[in-house]
Design an enzyme around this catalytic site. Sequence first.
Site, mmCIF file in Angstrom:
data_model
loop_
_atom_site.group_PDB
_atom_site.id
_atom_site.type_symbol
_atom_site.label_atom_id
_atom_site.label_comp_id
_atom_site.label_asym_id
_atom_site.label_seq_id
_atom_site.Cartn_x
_atom_site.Cartn_y
_atom_site.Cartn_z
ATOM 1 N N ASP A 1 0.727 -1.178 -0.059
ATOM 2 C CA ASP A 1 -0.031 -0.162 -0.158
ATOM 3 C C ASP A 1 0.744 1.381 -0.054
ATOM 4 O OD1 ASP A 1 -2.269 -1.455 0.140
ATOM 5 O OD2 ASP A 1 -2.454 -1.419 2.228
ATOM 6 N N TYR B 1 6.646 -8.418 8.912
ATOM 7 C CA TYR B 1 6.339 -6.994 8.689
ATOM 8 C C TYR B 1 6.292 -6.817 10.224
ATOM 9 C CZ TYR B 1 3.547 -7.809 4.272
ATOM 10 O OH TYR B 1 3.263 -8.086 3.162
ATOM 11 N N ASP C 1 -7.110 1.105 8.043
ATOM 12 C CA ASP C 1 -5.826 1.891 8.476
ATOM 13 C C ASP C 1 -6.136 3.413 8.700
ATOM 14 O OD1 ASP C 1 -5.908 3.070 5.905
ATOM 15 O OD2 ASP C 1 -4.319 1.953 4.900
ATOM 16 N N ARG D 1 -3.594 -5.266 7.617
ATOM 17 C CA ARG D 1 -4.746 -4.381 8.221
ATOM 18 C C ARG D 1 -5.764 -5.138 8.815
ATOM 19 N NH1 ARG D 1 -6.929 -1.843 3.204
ATOM 20 N NH2 ARG D 1 -5.839 -3.333 2.060
#
Length: 303
Positions: A41, A69, A83, A179
């Site tokens: 993203d 991550y 988000d 997310r």
Amino acid sequence: MTQLEGILAVHKPAGWTSHDVVAKVRGMVRLKRIGHTGTLDPEVTGVLPLCLGRATRVVEYLQELPKEYHAVLRLGYSTDTEDITGNVVETADEVRVTRDEALEALQSFAGQISQVPPMYSAVKINGKRLYELAREGKTVERKSRTVTIHEIEMTGFDAEGEYTDISFRVLCSKGTYIRTLCVDIGRKLGLPSVMVKLVRTISAGITEAQCLTLEQIEQFMKDETLQSRLIPVDQAIHHLAKHTVSEEKAEAALKGQRLSSRAVEPPVDHSEPIRLYDIKENFLGIYKRQEETGAIVPVKVFS
């Protein structure tokens, strides 16, 4: 200058789409044939491996590798995009969660889990991407998918402000939406939540430390030293078993001919793809053993 070939590990900056990065690099390296191993993203930073030249032929093998991550989720409100770029759709009157409760919630997601892709995602339904429908104000039913959380650990807990922030590291399979994981962790704690920060630290076995910034790539192109900074194709697919073909059969292998299993060392006893080399350690390509005949056949040949 010879055409570039290999894996370029890019550190994606915030505010850029993955396609923006590909377009920028394509212009800098003057190469049309570039593929990436999974989008990020725009606000997400970190590891974005780009396959240059014939290295695009191994994208599918790199995509299968786990990704790591570092994320921060915030308890107390949620948005339509999951988000902080989205519109707030729910808020909590108060947030009362202890560190131990947060840790227990995180750990409950280890292993195989079911996720419903967010509306703001690139998943296609009836030929249209979900984010296109979301921008039209539409919400459609999405099928859940199974993903794997290989590792998850809490790296920080901050309950000092109006909201509570939980930082964590996660190693997961392809197709995992962090997310959505943040939202599901909040739901487990009985609270609306949102992802406030995300950095991809490992992708395709490549770490942040191996990545180059766009500015560095530009400079290395000017210096004509970028090729030496690329990860060779065979190193990038190091998770495939390494085998060697006999000297007299190396040329046949390069011509895409079938090989007797006796020509390859060590013997191949499975049908998974392998990396094949000649006795001088030259990478010949990706091959596999045919179940029915036992012969070693080419999948992707590299001269």
